[in-house]
Design a protein around this motif. Structure first.
Motif, mmCIF file in Angstrom:
data_model
loop_
_atom_site.group_PDB
_atom_site.id
_atom_site.type_symbol
_atom_site.label_atom_id
_atom_site.label_comp_id
_atom_site.label_asym_id
_atom_site.label_seq_id
_atom_site.Cartn_x
_atom_site.Cartn_y
_atom_site.Cartn_z
ATOM 1 N N ARG A 1 -33.880 -1.947 -49.945
ATOM 2 C CA ARG A 1 -32.636 -1.717 -49.604
ATOM 3 C C ARG A 1 -32.413 -0.210 -49.321
ATOM 4 N N ARG A 2 -33.160 0.657 -49.958
ATOM 5 C CA ARG A 2 -32.958 2.198 -49.441
ATOM 6 C C ARG A 2 -33.648 2.314 -48.017
ATOM 7 N N LEU A 3 -34.686 1.671 -47.596
ATOM 8 C CA LEU A 3 -34.897 1.908 -46.282
ATOM 9 C C LEU A 3 -33.957 1.286 -45.291
ATOM 10 N N VAL A 4 -33.531 0.180 -45.594
ATOM 11 C CA VAL A 4 -32.470 -0.494 -44.677
ATOM 12 C C VAL A 4 -31.323 0.434 -44.525
ATOM 13 N N CYS A 5 -30.860 1.055 -45.485
ATOM 14 C CA CYS A 5 -29.691 1.952 -45.603
ATOM 15 C C CYS A 5 -30.049 3.356 -44.933
ATOM 16 N N ILE A 6 -31.208 3.892 -45.124
ATOM 17 C CA ILE A 6 -31.484 5.030 -44.371
ATOM 18 C C ILE A 6 -31.533 4.529 -42.555
ATOM 19 N N ALA A 7 -32.136 3.517 -42.267
ATOM 20 C CA ALA A 7 -32.134 3.147 -41.094
ATOM 21 C C ALA A 7 -30.833 2.918 -40.063
ATOM 22 N N ALA A 8 -29.875 2.229 -40.974
ATOM 23 C CA ALA A 8 -28.418 1.962 -40.698
ATOM 24 C C ALA A 8 -27.816 3.447 -40.596
ATOM 25 N N TRP A 9 -27.929 4.416 -41.293
ATOM 26 C CA TRP A 9 -27.116 5.565 -41.316
ATOM 27 C C TRP A 9 -27.701 6.530 -39.953
ATOM 28 N N PHE A 10 -29.192 6.350 -39.852
ATOM 29 C CA PHE A 10 -29.617 7.060 -38.586
ATOM 30 C C PHE A 10 -29.149 6.477 -37.150
ATOM 31 N N GLY A 11 -29.107 4.965 -37.240
ATOM 32 C CA GLY A 11 -28.385 4.170 -36.147
ATOM 33 C C GLY A 11 -26.879 4.588 -35.823
ATOM 34 N N PHE A 12 -26.152 4.808 -36.953
ATOM 35 C CA PHE A 12 -24.868 5.301 -36.758
ATOM 36 C C PHE A 12 -24.517 6.609 -36.385
ATOM 37 N N LEU A 13 -25.644 7.712 -36.884
ATOM 38 C CA LEU A 13 -25.343 8.799 -36.165
ATOM 39 C C LEU A 13 -25.709 8.946 -34.813
ATOM 40 N N ALA A 14 -26.774 8.002 -34.256
ATOM 41 C CA ALA A 14 -26.954 8.207 -32.788
ATOM 42 C C ALA A 14 -25.915 7.558 -32.016
ATOM 43 N N VAL A 15 -25.176 6.597 -32.504
ATOM 44 C CA VAL A 15 -24.287 5.881 -31.739
ATOM 45 C C VAL A 15 -22.884 7.024 -31.775
ATOM 46 N N VAL A 16 -22.596 7.696 -32.827
ATOM 47 C CA VAL A 16 -21.395 8.710 -32.806
ATOM 48 C C VAL A 16 -21.937 9.862 -31.662
ATOM 49 N N LYS A 17 -23.190 10.355 -31.793
ATOM 50 C CA LYS A 17 -23.689 11.389 -31.050
ATOM 51 C C LYS A 17 -23.479 11.168 -29.510
ATOM 52 N N ALA A 18 -23.982 9.776 -29.160
ATOM 53 C CA ALA A 18 -23.916 9.474 -27.736
ATOM 54 C C ALA A 18 -22.547 9.390 -27.407
ATOM 55 N N HIS A 19 -21.592 8.892 -28.204
ATOM 56 C CA HIS A 19 -20.160 8.818 -27.869
ATOM 57 C C HIS A 19 -19.390 10.148 -27.814
ATOM 58 N N SER A 20 -19.907 11.156 -28.671
ATOM 59 C CA SER A 20 -19.069 12.320 -28.621
ATOM 60 C C SER A 20 -19.466 13.352 -27.600
ATOM 61 N N SER A 21 -20.644 13.304 -27.057
ATOM 62 C CA SER A 21 -21.312 14.090 -26.083
ATOM 63 C C SER A 21 -20.588 14.006 -24.590
ATOM 64 N N PRO A 22 -20.478 15.179 -24.083
ATOM 65 C CA PRO A 22 -19.440 15.379 -22.975
ATOM 66 C C PRO A 22 -19.933 14.696 -21.600
ATOM 67 N N GLY A 23 -21.148 14.644 -21.553
ATOM 68 C CA GLY A 23 -21.418 14.026 -20.163
ATOM 69 C C GLY A 23 -21.834 12.368 -20.213
ATOM 70 N N SER A 24 -21.612 11.852 -21.470
ATOM 71 C CA SER A 24 -22.045 10.533 -21.453
ATOM 72 C C SER A 24 -20.992 9.624 -21.263
ATOM 73 N N SER A 25 -21.186 8.387 -20.554
ATOM 74 C CA SER A 25 -20.053 7.275 -20.482
ATOM 75 C C SER A 25 -21.156 5.960 -20.399
ATOM 76 N N THR A 26 -20.170 4.959 -20.637
ATOM 77 C CA THR A 26 -20.722 3.714 -20.435
ATOM 78 C C THR A 26 -20.242 2.883 -19.151
ATOM 79 N N ASP A 27 -19.547 3.498 -18.125
ATOM 80 C CA ASP A 27 -19.108 3.224 -17.161
ATOM 81 C C ASP A 27 -20.044 3.828 -15.968
ATOM 82 N N SER A 28 -20.797 2.941 -15.146
ATOM 83 C CA SER A 28 -21.753 3.475 -14.033
ATOM 84 C C SER A 28 -21.036 4.014 -13.163
#
Length: 263
Positions: free
Chosen positions: A68-95
């Motif tokens: 359970r601890r390992l799953v929680c740690i992995a989920a937390w790092f995944g959440f941080l990666a998504v937040v960073k990708a959406h908050s970076s100024p040059g990133s976009s999902t539209d080609s």
């Protein structure tokens, strides 16, 4: 072992004084003591080895807690990666956004474009861009003092119908990649500083006036070789057939009138 041997030796000597078996008994006692002393560490080593190889029982609760601890740690790092990708100024999902930002970079980040081309939707009031039903169809960047070269990334805008880059300061050649845009019907590149050969477009002839170093190929010949000759020949054959049909019908009518007159 020496002290023990001396004790046994003196005890046997006292008990068996004058007996011929004294030497034999002393030697036998010494051998027994040596065997006893040697067997002790071997037994202890065997017990120790068994203790080392024995497996401790696995606790299911502890194992589940670790998982359970390992799953929680992995989920937390995944959440941080998504937040960073959406908050970076040059990133976009539209080609389309990525393509247009590359276009702007090739133009040297024109100030007007840099101030206007923001957000995640190019159809949301981006300067000099016109959309129809959510698709980019017209880009008019004429007379903006654009510098740099014509970006190949225009070809990523597959719905583009017209592109106007006339009356700027663009250099370089006309990218061949623009010929892959199937929907494009108008390309205005006049009055720049372009050079090189004009690539062949199946749907249009680019306007390159005012670019003295641009070499034009014989687009009429290119059109013939690309299949236009077949269409032209088919049209001629159809026209000749219609003419002959009408001519034959007229000849029959004249012959019928002549026969009536003779009667």
């Amino acid at each position: 072992m020496t002290d023990t041997f001396q004790r046994v030796y003196f005890r046997k000597r006292t008990e068996d004084k004058g007996n011929g078996s004294f030497a034999y008994k002393a030697e036998e006692s010494m051998l027994r003591i040596e065997e006893t002393e040697k067997s002790k560490p071997m037994v202890s080593q065997r017990v120790w080895d068994n203790r080392k190889t024995a497996k401790s029982p696995v606790d299911p609760e502890a194992l589940g807690l670790r998982l359970r601890r390992l799953v929680c740690i992995a989920a937390w790092f995944g959440f941080l990666a998504v937040v960073k990708a959406h908050s970076s100024p040059g990133s976009s999902t539209d080609s389309r956004v990525d393509a247009l930002l590359s276009v702007m970079g090739d133009f040297g980040y024109n100030l007007l474009l840099a101030q206007s081309w923001k957000g995640s939707d190019p159809c949301d009031y981006w300067c000099r861009i016109t959309c129809m039903e959510g698709q980019i169809e017209y880009i008019v960047l004429a007379s903006m003092n654009l510098m740099g070269r014509i970006s190949k990334r225009f070809a990523d805008l597959t719905s583009l119908y017209a592109l106007d880059l006339s009356r700027n300061l663009l250099t370089g050649t006309i990218p061949y990649e623009l010929t892959t845009v199937k929907m494009i019907r108008s390309l205005y590149l006049s009055h720049n500083q372009l050079h090189g050969r004009v690539p062949h477009f199946k749907t249009l002839i680019p306007d390159t006036k005012g670019n003295p170093e641009v070499r034009r190929d014989n687009h009429t010949l290119a059109w013939v070789l690309s299949g236009g000759f077949k269409a032209l020949a088919l049209g001629i054959l159809i026209g000749v057939g219609i003419y002959l049909f009408r001519l034959g019908k007229g000849t029959d009518h004249i012959e019928l009138v002549r026969q009536r007159i003779l009667k």
